[in-house]
Design an enzyme around this catalytic site. Structure first.
Site, short mmCIF file in Angstrom:
data_model
loop_
_atom_site.label_atom_id
_atom_site.label_comp_id
_atom_site.label_asym_id
_atom_site.label_seq_id
_atom_site.Cartn_x
_atom_site.Cartn_y
_atom_site.Cartn_z
N PRO A 194 0.49 -1.64 -0.06
CA PRO A 194 0.03 -0.46 -0.22
C PRO A 194 0.47 0.91 0.03
O PRO A 194 2.06 1.51 0.67
CB PRO A 194 -0.89 -0.33 1.15
CG PRO A 194 -0.33 -1.44 2.14
CD PRO A 194 0.86 -1.85 1.34
N GLU A 195 0.38 2.21 -0.62
CA GLU A 195 0.74 3.41 -0.79
C GLU A 195 0.53 4.47 -0.07
O GLU A 195 -0.52 4.25 0.93
CB GLU A 195 1.64 4.09 -2.47
CG GLU A 195 2.32 2.50 -2.96
CD GLU A 195 2.84 3.53 -4.19
OE1 GLU A 195 3.14 4.64 -3.95
OE2 GLU A 195 3.43 2.51 -4.73
N ARG A 240 22.47 15.87 -4.36
CA ARG A 240 22.24 13.94 -4.49
C ARG A 240 23.56 13.90 -5.20
O ARG A 240 22.87 13.91 -6.75
CB ARG A 240 20.83 13.50 -4.21
CG ARG A 240 20.30 14.19 -2.87
CD ARG A 240 20.12 12.56 -1.89
NE ARG A 240 19.64 13.73 -0.67
CZ ARG A 240 20.25 12.81 0.75
NH1 ARG A 240 20.89 12.02 1.12
NH2 ARG A 240 20.01 13.64 1.95
#
Ligand SMILES: [Zn+2]
Length: 274
Positions: A2-3, A155
């Site tokens: 599930p998100e 990043r």
């Protein structure tokens, strides 16, 4: 898995059903995996507490529990659904499904059950003395533009795995990462640290729009999650790229490409996303 939108839908559904109710007694299965806090500790802590609020934090569901006479939160019970976890609110007469790992018997006579066949879900107590449970990363729905941009500064990894890194943003999963990069017209393989301010602004807006749209639709129905009543709670939002390999882009008609990036299946339009 599930998100965020599914977890939000489930948390809201559980909140509607059980807030104000109290825990009378508890039962836990003998499996070890689901319990980050030992069952004996939860058994000692939970009975007698009132469920003040149930809300999503990242991909966790936080139960704010108070003593009956007080408005102050005494402790939090944290549920992570893992891959296949479900929370059911039902009458004790409903047969207990296989793979049930926790039952909270409530003062109203109903039961809150945690069912998880694959046992990747986790149950834990979070001591309120450490502050309210905040999860590992920042909250994608409320993060400010400058803070969002700062997450990716310097990043060296690609933007797609950066979006999935739960210590940066918590709750963003594979589907909504692909969908928001499509909306922002950014290729998933782009270096996170090299995105322009303008692109980061577009990405934050796209991510929030995609998540909100999915929450409104009740989460995405790619699996067999059921809502707190045990009924189907999810309706498919129309994915623009996710799961559409080889099908025409809904904007330009170019076939959607699928690659594996950071070990995760990744979908994008080679024409629309630069
Ligand atoms: Zn396209």
């Amino acid at each position: 898995m599930p998100e965020l939108p599914e977890v939000e839908t489930i948390a809201n559904g559980v909140h509607r059903r059980v807030h104000g109710d109290s825990v009378v007694s508890v039962w836990f299965s003998h499996y070890r995996e689901p319990f980050k806090t030992p069952p004996a500790e939860m058994e000692a802590a939970l009975p007698g507490l009132r469920i003040a609020r149930v809300a999503r934090v990242g991909k966790h569901i936080a139960f704010d529990l108070s003593r009956k006479s007080s408005r102050e939160i005494a402790t939090q019970w944290i549920v992570h659904l893992g891959m296949t976890g479900r929370l059911l609110v039902c009458s004790p007469n409903v047969p207990v499904p296989p793979h049930t790992h926790a039952i909270l018997r409530l003062a109203s006579g109903r039961e809150l059950r945690f069912v998880d066949p694959r046992r990747f879900g986790r149950l834990a107590l979070h001591p309120i003395e450490e502050g309210a449970f905040a999860g590992p990363g920042r909250e994608p729905l409320t993060i400010a533009p400058a803070e969002f941009a700062a997450l990716f500064r310097g990043r060296k990894l690609a933007i797609k795995p950066a979006l999935l890194n739960q210590s940066l943003l918590h709750g963003v999963g594979n589907i909504y990462a692909d969908e928001s990069l499509f909306r922002a017209r950014i290729r998933p393989t782009r270096h996170a640290g090299r995105l322009t301010q303008e692109e980061l602004k577009r990405l934050r807006t796209a991510l929030q729009a995609v998540l909100r749209q999915a929450i409104r639709a009740g989460g995405s129905s790619i699996s067999d999650y059921v809502d707190a009543d045990g009924e189907e709670g999810f309706f498919q939002i129309q994915h623009k790229v996710y799961g559409r390999e080889g099908q025409p882009c809904r904007v330009c008609g170019t076939p959607i490409r699928r690659i594996v990036l950071g070990g995760r299946s990744t979908h994008f339009c080679p024409h629309c996303q630069k």
